[in-house]
Design an enzyme around this catalytic site. Structure first.
Site, mmCIF file in Angstrom:
data_model
loop_
_atom_site.group_PDB
_atom_site.id
_atom_site.type_symbol
_atom_site.label_atom_id
_atom_site.label_comp_id
_atom_site.label_asym_id
_atom_site.label_seq_id
_atom_site.Cartn_x
_atom_site.Cartn_y
_atom_site.Cartn_z
ATOM 1 N N ASP A 149 2.836 0.486 0.361
ATOM 2 C CA ASP A 149 2.651 2.064 2.067
ATOM 3 C C ASP A 149 2.556 3.497 1.568
ATOM 4 O O ASP A 149 2.646 4.134 0.213
ATOM 5 C CB ASP A 149 3.347 1.800 2.635
ATOM 6 N N HIS A 215 4.244 6.958 7.736
ATOM 7 C CA HIS A 215 3.607 5.526 7.397
ATOM 8 C C HIS A 215 4.217 3.951 7.439
ATOM 9 O O HIS A 215 4.580 2.917 8.086
ATOM 10 C CB HIS A 215 1.850 5.483 7.740
ATOM 11 N N SER A 578 -2.315 -1.006 11.135
ATOM 12 C CA SER A 578 -0.722 -0.860 9.868
ATOM 13 C C SER A 578 0.239 -1.230 10.886
ATOM 14 O O SER A 578 0.846 -2.180 9.973
ATOM 15 C CB SER A 578 -0.868 0.396 10.831
#
Length: 804
Positions: A149, A215, A578
């Site tokens: 990520d 994220h 996600s």
């Protein structure tokens, strides 16, 4: 830094993807770019190069000293290098090379969510004996979750290592030493952190596992974050934050940067390192855009995942955010667990209150409705009917005192009416907008809701009521500006009030976060859908998990996300597949820790065959339209937190299955031997290698395409007993089949009973599909085996001969 990220809030295929870049193969447009040279299996000696790999690399570096970007040698063989188009074509013809392709740039595709899943599991207990609502995942010590990520914010309390034991001795990874990240940032929770240069030619470089986007931190804490009490998003969604496997360890592989996106070459490098490092689970909340699905041999995620699975690592990926378009699912290789996104039972409610005695105040919006009448009036507009969605911390009057207008009536002279009613820039008259709440349509995708908000605010508007059925289901953050999103059904009531009242007034209430919203879960509208296109004979997605309005850890320096006057948020609310992916990754880690000898396919089967199909109204889970969700929407169903720990039986997808899959897809035996060195002696591709034979792979679900009702179709499956051991009664049992088949399709299973005498026993069955008349549409059903204690359910999808 945050301004460099494009948060797409529209009806396009990239909605809620947190996309850094939308194009792939950026190097393909120019003759000198980064190419990935994939050469299949690694050398038998760990860390050494295959002879053909070494020779090719040496030849390249002799000609171009600084050409090498990444070298792959642990889990598989190959490299990424700066090549001309001519060099790439030449290398593709060399012995041992499977494929050469431009380096693609891929896109990035929680307090309440885990409580909701536990609640859903308890709801399912009556109908699914696998579920044990008293079971807990807190004792999942020892599993290692590798996450590819944007990096990690190690100071977050979600990554504290209190009461955790020593780092497992089998861990071979490392903690990066960079200017803003060093060994002291790792602990017994974060046991590894790596980062990768995307492109040596890039002017802007960012080489650190420290998350500058948020994220990766959000994903990591959802999968394996430690328990943290008293967490909220500025008072909203308050509760205890925890990951799905709080006892697991986290290894972060930062493959996405704020400037350069998520390059395929870095993703392959991370796979290679993770295999060597010794992770148990790999979680990837990223992938190719749905409109640019690469072939398997050119797909970094499919290639890396194949080798990871061959090394015993289960790989979990997001399905993509291009829903509800059919056939939009990505990361669909059969060795990947593909995850769709669903809602939970928490809402972020910001309501519109109308003036003129036009409101019924409802005490709460779930369960039996209790109403309090406000005066006597002709038309009833219930607050339940005008519930908005969105996160705002507005400080305006809670009574309806502000003039409210429809944006179309504020059209600037000479402007397009469609632009005006959509509140697009330079379309509305400031003199009319100033001091009012503005109702805006959101029927085009030219401008994001945030841009419409900014335009109204610039013109002196007091607030915005946005009309959008899809956005109404997902909370966006609007800071201190009064803004909310309502459905078109509710908009009709609001516009009727505006048009029938001389001086219409309203207000927008600040957000609250009530729970126990019904029905839940629903499949999120943005979640990518099946059928899979590579190929349709594998049913994808595999499973659904919470991916809407998920609260989890965030980076500690994000002033952009902070409302005016507030400190940066330590936890943030975002949505996407996600967010769904790490829920399943956490559960997979728990299953692995309880059953360390289980293969990746056994864990996937346990997750799929124990999935939940009912919502908190004890009705079928629905999609964004409110109709019953199909396996193309949610795969096998909503993931259970405890069912996978006791599946009873599992479908083990073997090496032979995967090799046959490659054969059926048109790869010849020499190419397959290059891809993997795990080929049983004497294996050759079957003489008949039709793509339709993929349906016969021992997968936990069944997908049949090009169905011919006259010929019918038969598929085989094999189940393995994993209940108890040889000394327990669970190991000696008989399962009976039940079939849920759609009208017009005849489904028969032979035999209808399977007997197992000990743990590890295998038993096979055959399913026959036939029909009298041609199928008009794709149809769905399920096959369930039960012994009274365990239920093992497999969904199926059958599409017609003429269906593309």
């Amino acid at each position: 830094m945050k301004a460099l990220i494009t948060f797409i809030f529209s009806l396009t295929s990239l909605f809620f993807s947190f996309s850094l870049f939308t194009e792939t193969g950026g190097a393909a447009a120019e003759k000198d770019g980064v190419y990935i040279v994939y050469m299949g299996a690694a050398a038998s000696s760990k860390g050494s190069l295959r002879d053909d790999h070494a020779q090719l690399l040496s030849s390249l570096l002799t000609r171009k000293k600084n050409a090498l970007v990444h070298n792959y040698k642990y889990g598989f063989s190959g490299f990424a290098a700066i090549l001309s188009e001519e060099e790439a074509h030449s290398i593709a013809k060399r012995p041992g090379v499977v494929s050469v392709f431009p380096d693609p740039v891929l896109e990035l595709h929680t307090t309440r969510s885990w409580d909701f899943l536990k609640y859903q599991t308890s709801v399912e207990v009556e109908s699914n004996p696998n579920s044990d609502s008293n079971s807990t995942s807190q004792d999942s010590d020892g599993a290692i979750i590798g996450i590819l990520d944007t990096g990690i914010w190690p100071e977050s309390e979600s990554f504290n290592d209190k009461a955790m034991g020593p780092v497992p001795s089998r861990w071979n990874g490392t903690c990066a030493r960079e200017q803003d990240f060093n060994a002291s940032n790792c602990n017994k929770k974060i046991i590894g952190a790596r980062s990768y240069d995307v492109d040596q030619r890039s002017i802007i470089k960012y080489h650190s596992p420290r998350d500058m986007i948020g994220h990766g931190t959000h994903v990591a804490s959802t999968a394996g974050g430690s328990e943290v009490q008293g967490v909220s998003y500025y008072g909203l969604a308050a509760g205890t934050a925890k990951g799905g496997s709080p006892g697991s360890r986290i290894a972060m592989y930062a493959v996405c940067s704020p400037h350069n996106g998520c390059s395929g070459s870095s993703i392959l490098a991370a796979f290679d390192d993770a295999i060597s490092d010794g992770v148990d689970v790999l979680s990837l909340s990223l992938g190719a855009p749905s409109f640019l699905k690469p072939e398997l041999a050119n797909d970094p995620i499919a290639l890396g995942a194949f080798h990871a699975v061959q090394h015993g690592i289960i790989v979990v990926c997001s399905a993509g955010n291009a829903g509800p378009t059919p056939g939009s699912v990505v990361n669909a290789a059969p060795w990947i667990v593909t995850v769709a996104a669903s809602t939970i039972d928490r809402d972020f409610e910001s309501d519109v209150v109308l003036g003129g005695n036009k409101v019924i105040k409802v005490m709460i919006f779930f369960g039996p409705l209790s109403c309090l009448l406000v005066g006597r009036f002709r038309h009833f507009y219930s607050l339940t009917d005008i519930q908005g969605e969105g996160i705002n911390f507005a400080d305006i009057q809670k009574t309806p005192t502000y003039p409210i207008i429809y944006a179309k009536s504020a059209k600037k002279s000479g402007a397009d009416e469609n632009d005006a009613r959509n509140c697009n820039p330079d379309s509305m008259d400031q003199g009319i907008i100033k001091g009012k709440i503005v109702v805006c349509d959101n029927e085009d995708s030219l401008y994001a809701p945030s841009e419409k908000k900014d335009e109204v605010k610039k013109l002196g508007g007091i607030g915005v009521v946005l009309i959008d059925d899809e956005s109404r289901t997902v909370a966006s953050t609007f800071g201190i500006f009064p803004m909310t999103v309502i459905s078109s059904k509710d908009a009709a009531k609001v516009l009727s009030y505006i048009n029938s009242t001389k001086n219409p007034v309203a207000t927008i209430l600040p957000t609250t976060s009530p729970t126990k919203y019904k029905p839940a879960p629903n499949i999120a509208y943005f979640s990518s859908r099946g059928p899979s296109t590579i190929p349709k004979n594998i049913l994808k997605p595999d499973i659904a998990a919470p991916g809407v309005n998920i609260l989890a850890a965030w980076i500690g320096n994000d002033t952009v996300e902070a409302p005016e006057g507030k400190e940066p948020p330590l936890y943030n609310v975002i949505s996407g597949t996600s967010m769904a992916c790490p829920h399943v990754s956490g559960i997979a880690a728990t299953v692995k820790s309880r059953n360390p000898k289980w293969s990746p396919s056994a864990i996937r089967s346990a997750i799929m065959t124990t999935a939940i199909q009912i919502n908190n109204l004890k009705a079928s889970i629905t999609n964004e339209k409110g109709t019953a969700a199909t396996p193309y929407d949610l795969g096998a169903g909503e993931v259970s937190t405890t069912g996978p720990l006791q599946p009873g039986l599992v479908y083990e997808t073997t090496t032979i299955d995967y090799l046959n899959f490659l054969c059926y897809n048109g790869y010849d035996i020499s190419t397959i031997k290059n891809i993997t060195n795990n080929i049983p002696d004497g294996f050759t591709c079957p003489k008949e290698s039709s793509i339709d034979l993929i349906s016969n792979i021992n997968y936990p679900s069944i997908a049949i395409s090009n169905f011919n009702e006259k010929a019918g179709r038969k598929v085989n499956r094999t189940l393995t007993n994993v209940a108890g051991d040889d000394k327990t009664e669970d190991a000696k049992t008989v399962y009976t089949v039940s079939i849920d088949a759609p009208a017009g399709l005849d489904v028969r299973v032979v035999p209808d009973k399977l007997q197992f005498t000990k743990n590890g026993d295998k038993s096979s069955y055959q399913v026959s599909f036939s029909a009298v008349n041609p199928l008009k549409n794709d149809v769905f059903g399920s096959i369930t085996w039960s012994n009274g204690k365990y239920k093992v359910r497999s969904p199926f999808a059958v599409s017609s001969k003429n269906d593309d």
